[in-house]
Structures are given as C-alpha cells and as structure tokens.
Design a protein around this motif. Structure first.
Motif, PDB file in Angstrom:
ATOM      1  N   LEU A 127     153.531  28.031  -2.299  1.00 29.14           N
ATOM      2  CA  LEU A 127     153.625  26.574  -2.257  1.00 29.14           C
ATOM      3  C   LEU A 127     152.331  25.953  -1.746  1.00 29.14           C
ATOM      4  O   LEU A 127     151.950  24.861  -2.172  1.00 29.14           O
ATOM      5  CB  LEU A 127     154.803  26.156  -1.365  1.00 29.14           C
ATOM      6  CG  LEU A 127     156.202  26.524  -1.856  1.00 29.14           C
ATOM      7  CD1 LEU A 127     157.256  26.006  -0.888  1.00 29.14           C
ATOM      8  CD2 LEU A 127     156.462  25.976  -3.256  1.00 29.14           C
ATOM      9  N   GLU A 128     151.661  26.634  -0.834  1.00 28.86           N
ATOM     10  CA  GLU A 128     150.419  26.094  -0.271  1.00 28.86           C
ATOM     11  C   GLU A 128     149.372  25.821  -1.350  1.00 28.86           C
ATOM     12  O   GLU A 128     148.527  24.927  -1.200  1.00 28.86           O
ATOM     13  CB  GLU A 128     149.853  27.066   0.772  1.00 28.86           C
ATOM     14  CG  GLU A 128     150.621  27.099   2.093  1.00 28.86           C
ATOM     15  CD  GLU A 128     151.889  27.949   2.028  1.00 28.86           C
ATOM     16  OE1 GLU A 128     152.597  28.026   3.044  1.00 28.86           O
ATOM     17  OE2 GLU A 128     152.153  28.532   0.949  1.00 28.86           O
ATOM     18  N   GLU A 129     149.430  26.552  -2.434  1.00 29.06           N
ATOM     19  CA  GLU A 129     148.454  26.375  -3.513  1.00 29.06           C
ATOM     20  C   GLU A 129     148.724  25.126  -4.354  1.00 29.06           C
ATOM     21  O   GLU A 129     147.946  24.809  -5.257  1.00 29.06           O
ATOM     22  CB  GLU A 129     148.460  27.611  -4.415  1.00 29.06           C
ATOM     23  CG  GLU A 129     147.960  28.865  -3.726  1.00 29.06           C
ATOM     24  CD  GLU A 129     148.100  30.093  -4.605  1.00 29.06           C
ATOM     25  OE1 GLU A 129     147.364  30.188  -5.614  1.00 29.06           O
ATOM     26  OE2 GLU A 129     148.949  30.954  -4.303  1.00 29.06           O
ATOM     27  N   LEU A 130     149.819  24.396  -4.031  1.00 29.45           N
ATOM     28  CA  LEU A 130     150.113  23.144  -4.727  1.00 29.45           C
ATOM     29  C   LEU A 130     149.407  21.953  -4.076  1.00 29.45           C
ATOM     30  O   LEU A 130     149.571  20.820  -4.524  1.00 29.45           O
ATOM     31  CB  LEU A 130     151.621  22.899  -4.750  1.00 29.45           C
ATOM     32  CG  LEU A 130     152.442  23.911  -5.551  1.00 29.45           C
ATOM     33  CD1 LEU A 130     153.930  23.625  -5.381  1.00 29.45           C
ATOM     34  CD2 LEU A 130     152.056  23.879  -7.023  1.00 29.45           C
ATOM     35  N   LEU A 173     159.934  20.546 -19.025  1.00 30.06           N
ATOM     36  CA  LEU A 173     159.032  20.328 -20.143  1.00 30.06           C
ATOM     37  C   LEU A 173     157.661  19.847 -19.675  1.00 30.06           C
ATOM     38  O   LEU A 173     156.632  20.216 -20.255  1.00 30.06           O
ATOM     39  CB  LEU A 173     159.642  19.337 -21.131  1.00 30.06           C
ATOM     40  CG  LEU A 173     160.855  19.849 -21.912  1.00 30.06           C
ATOM     41  CD1 LEU A 173     161.457  18.732 -22.753  1.00 30.06           C
ATOM     42  CD2 LEU A 173     160.478  21.040 -22.789  1.00 30.06           C
ATOM     43  N   ASN A 174     157.636  19.003 -18.629  1.00 33.52           N
ATOM     44  CA  ASN A 174     156.360  18.547 -18.082  1.00 33.52           C
ATOM     45  C   ASN A 174     155.546  19.720 -17.548  1.00 33.52           C
ATOM     46  O   ASN A 174     154.319  19.768 -17.718  1.00 33.52           O
ATOM     47  CB  ASN A 174     156.598  17.529 -16.967  1.00 33.52           C
ATOM     48  CG  ASN A 174     156.603  16.094 -17.457  1.00 33.52           C
ATOM     49  OD1 ASN A 174     155.611  15.384 -17.360  1.00 33.52           O
ATOM     50  ND2 ASN A 174     157.741  15.677 -17.995  1.00 33.52           N
ATOM     51  N   VAL A 175     156.239  20.658 -16.902  1.00 35.08           N
ATOM     52  CA  VAL A 175     155.542  21.842 -16.384  1.00 35.08           C
ATOM     53  C   VAL A 175     155.107  22.740 -17.535  1.00 35.08           C
ATOM     54  O   VAL A 175     153.981  23.247 -17.567  1.00 35.08           O
ATOM     55  CB  VAL A 175     156.447  22.609 -15.404  1.00 35.08           C
ATOM     56  CG1 VAL A 175     155.792  23.931 -14.980  1.00 35.08           C
ATOM     57  CG2 VAL A 175     156.742  21.756 -14.169  1.00 35.08           C
ATOM     58  N   GLN A 176     155.982  22.924 -18.493  1.00 34.67           N
ATOM     59  CA  GLN A 176     155.657  23.775 -19.642  1.00 34.67           C
ATOM     60  C   GLN A 176     154.423  23.276 -20.389  1.00 34.67           C
ATOM     61  O   GLN A 176     153.553  24.060 -20.790  1.00 34.67           O
ATOM     62  CB  GLN A 176     156.847  23.822 -20.601  1.00 34.67           C
ATOM     63  CG  GLN A 176     156.615  24.666 -21.851  1.00 34.67           C
ATOM     64  CD  GLN A 176     157.631  24.364 -22.937  1.00 34.67           C
ATOM     65  OE1 GLN A 176     157.767  23.214 -23.357  1.00 34.67           O
ATOM     66  NE2 GLN A 176     158.342  25.395 -23.385  1.00 34.67           N
ATOM     67  N   LYS A 177     154.327  21.948 -20.564  1.00 32.65           N
ATOM     68  CA  LYS A 177     153.226  21.362 -21.326  1.00 32.65           C
ATOM     69  C   LYS A 177     151.974  21.111 -20.492  1.00 32.65           C
ATOM     70  O   LYS A 177     150.965  20.619 -20.997  1.00 32.65           O
ATOM     71  CB  LYS A 177     153.697  20.050 -21.963  1.00 32.65           C
ATOM     72  CG  LYS A 177     154.820  20.251 -22.981  1.00 32.65           C
ATOM     73  CD  LYS A 177     155.265  18.933 -23.580  1.00 32.65           C
ATOM     74  CE  LYS A 177     156.423  19.112 -24.551  1.00 32.65           C
ATOM     75  NZ  LYS A 177     156.087  20.008 -25.675  1.00 32.65           N
ATOM     76  N   GLY A 178     152.063  21.429 -19.187  1.00 33.26           N
ATOM     77  CA  GLY A 178     150.902  21.277 -18.325  1.00 33.26           C
ATOM     78  C   GLY A 178     150.666  19.872 -17.820  1.00 33.26           C
ATOM     79  O   GLY A 178     149.598  19.583 -17.273  1.00 33.26           O
ATOM     80  N   PHE A 179     151.627  18.976 -17.981  1.00 30.54           N
ATOM     81  CA  PHE A 179     151.491  17.609 -17.466  1.00 30.54           C
ATOM     82  C   PHE A 179     151.661  17.562 -15.949  1.00 30.54           C
ATOM     83  O   PHE A 179     151.266  16.591 -15.304  1.00 30.54           O
ATOM     84  CB  PHE A 179     152.518  16.689 -18.119  1.00 30.54           C
ATOM     85  CG  PHE A 179     152.382  16.587 -19.620  1.00 30.54           C
ATOM     86  CD1 PHE A 179     151.146  16.701 -20.238  1.00 30.54           C
ATOM     87  CD2 PHE A 179     153.493  16.376 -20.420  1.00 30.54           C
ATOM     88  CE1 PHE A 179     151.011  16.611 -21.608  1.00 30.54           C
ATOM     89  CE2 PHE A 179     153.376  16.287 -21.800  1.00 30.54           C
ATOM     90  CZ  PHE A 179     152.133  16.408 -22.396  1.00 30.54           C
ATOM     91  N   ALA A 180     152.277  18.599 -15.402  1.00 32.39           N
ATOM     92  CA  ALA A 180     152.456  18.723 -13.950  1.00 32.39           C
ATOM     93  C   ALA A 180     152.245  20.181 -13.579  1.00 32.39           C
ATOM     94  O   ALA A 180     152.621  21.086 -14.335  1.00 32.39           O
ATOM     95  CB  ALA A 180     153.855  18.256 -13.532  1.00 32.39           C
ATOM     96  N   ALA A 181     151.637  20.395 -12.415  1.00 36.25           N
ATOM     97  CA  ALA A 181     151.374  21.772 -11.979  1.00 36.25           C
ATOM     98  C   ALA A 181     152.650  22.499 -11.600  1.00 36.25           C
ATOM     99  O   ALA A 181     152.736  23.735 -11.703  1.00 36.25           O
ATOM    100  CB  ALA A 181     150.409  21.762 -10.796  1.00 36.25           C
ATOM    101  N   ALA A 182     153.651  21.727 -11.159  1.00 36.47           N
ATOM    102  CA  ALA A 182     154.921  22.307 -10.736  1.00 36.47           C
ATOM    103  C   ALA A 182     155.981  21.213 -10.792  1.00 36.47           C
ATOM    104  O   ALA A 182     155.675  20.031 -11.001  1.00 36.47           O
ATOM    105  CB  ALA A 182     154.812  22.888  -9.330  1.00 36.47           C
TER     106      ALA A 182
END
Length: 279
Positions: A127-130, A173-182
C-alpha cells in the motif's frame, strides 16, 4: 344432505375464495430495493428470479427495483421509498435510525471485507507504494470499498487523489484500463466481475471482516408481515431451488438478523460520514 344442500356451501366457499383473490390482487407490490453496486441490467438478471420466488411465497407481488446510482439509492431509502431493502452495513446503521428500517436477515457465513486492487502487471506490492497515486472508489461513503480501504490508507499516512466512479464494476475497469493506479472494492463484486470476464486486475490488500449487508424492512410494515418476509428469505437455503436463487444473486444462505448484529460497524464511529455511498 341433498345435492342442493351440499352445493350451496361449496358455492359460497368458492365465491369467498374468488373475492379474496380479487382483493389480494389489488394490493400494491412490495418494492424491494437493491443497492446498485453493479449495473442495473446485471442486478435485474441476478435478482428478478429471486423476487419472483418471494412473490409466490408471500402471495403478493415483490418487485425488483434499484437506483441509477448509489446517492439516489440512499435518498430513496431515507425517504422510505422501498418496502424491503438490501443495503450495506453502514447504510443499515444509518437508516435503522431514520427512517427506522428493521433488519430481518443477513448472510450467515459471511463477513464483508474491503479490498484494494491493482493492475495484474503493476509493480506495486504494498500500500505504501500508492503514495501520490490516483485511486478509484465507488462512492464517498461506500462502507467496505471506500470507508475501510481509505481508513487503512490514512492510518498508514498515504496521500492520494480519490476518483469516485459509479459502481464497483467501474472501479475495476478504471484500474484495468490504467485510469487509476488502484481502486477499492469488495470480494463479492470482484469475484463476480472475474466470472464475467474481467482480467488484468489483482487484489493487493484485504481488510478485516465485518457483518455483511442487511435485508431490512420499512417500519410501516406490521410485525406479522415482517416475520413472513423474514421466513421467506431465511427458508431459501432449505431447498435446491432456493439455493440456486441465492447463488444467482451471489449470496450465501440467509439467517434471521437483529439490529444488534451491526454493532461491530457502529463501533467504528462512522456517524460523521455523509450518506453518499454503498458497500
């Protein structure tokens, strides 16, 4: 007794039965509101057979309904729009106070957990890497998907930019498409999305477990009706047909519930959070 003497009471009985059916058919449908964690079409597919079965058991139409988004669902629950509602733990804690929904059932062998997901190929392992990343959440007061996950991030002192999307599906879907890191979600909707073909997303972190969603009835309904609805729900696990309906709605067997079952959620002291979320 003559044929005529026997026919008269039989005819009277038939007429009474017919009258009862006519009167019964004029009853307003019971509106069963389902929190919109997923798309309306998907929820309708999952829950409509469930409602049809309840209608047969209760002898009264039970109608599936949801809302276009989670804040609208909350507004409708607060306004008492639903006769029966399936709501997340935080919703239940809030709406058991006002307008006074009463819990009747919950999944017996389940605890709800928040999860944080990342892309399958993401190098993030903790989590720290977020730190400094954009994270997707279904709604500001989503109990497990937002509240529990954000609480852990804040406990660790991690700063991030939240992005609120329309549903759990949208998070993944946002995570899958790379719109959000997590993004934040729950195990049930994530597993459902994977079964529906979601790829490229993995679970990074899970929270501890809490009492799951509540099936609750509006206080305008009398105790005897509430108990009949409770029995219809909790008896689903006693037949193959009922178990199939539960499975279709991604539920485990239901058990009777009482207001105190959600004291673990009350103990988190979340009353400062706005009523704008889902699980």
């Amino acid at each position: 007794m003559t044929l005529k003497q026997g026919f008269v009471p039989w005819l009277v009985g038939v007429l009474i039965a017919v009258q009862a059916v006519v009167v019964h058919s004029t009853e307003k449908p019971l509106l069963f509101g389902i929190v919109p964690q997923e798309s309306s079409s998907k929820l309708a597919d999952q829950w409509t057979p469930f409602m049809r079965h309840l209608s047969e058991q209760l002898g009264r139409e039970v109608r599936f309904t949801t809302a276009p988004d989670i804040p609208t669902f909350e507004e409708r629950v607060l306004a008492g729009h639903y006769d029966i509602a399936y709501m997340n733990p935080y919703h239940y804690v809030e709406f058991s106070e006002s307008p006074g929904y009463r819990a009747i059932a919950r999944e017996g062998e389940k605890r709800i957990r928040g999860i944080i997901v990342v892309g399958e190929d993401s190098p993030i392992t903790s989590l720290e890497e977020l730190e400094g990343a954009t994270l997707a959440f279904p709604a500001p007061a989503a109990f497990a998907a937002t509240i529990l996950t954000r609480a852990e991030l804040e406990r660790l002192g991690i700063t991030y930019t939240p992005r609120f999307v329309s549903s759990h599906e949208s998070v993944y879907l946002n995570v899958q498409k790379g719109f959000a890191a997590a993004g934040g979600g729950i195990e049930r909707t994530f597993n459902s999305a994977v079964e529906e073909g979601l790829t490229g997303v993995r679970v990074l972190w899970r929270s501890e477990g809490f009492t799951p969603h509540a099936f609750a009835v509006h206080p305008k309904h009398a105790d005897d009706e509430r108990l009949r609805i409770q029995a219809a729900l909790t008896n689903l696990g006693s037949s193959e047909e009922g178990l199939a309906l539960l499975q279709r709605a991604n539920l485990k067997a239901l058990v009777p519930a009482s207001n105190g079952d959600w004291d673990d959620v009350r103990g988190l002291g979340l009353n400062f959070i706005q009523k704008t979320g889902d699980p």
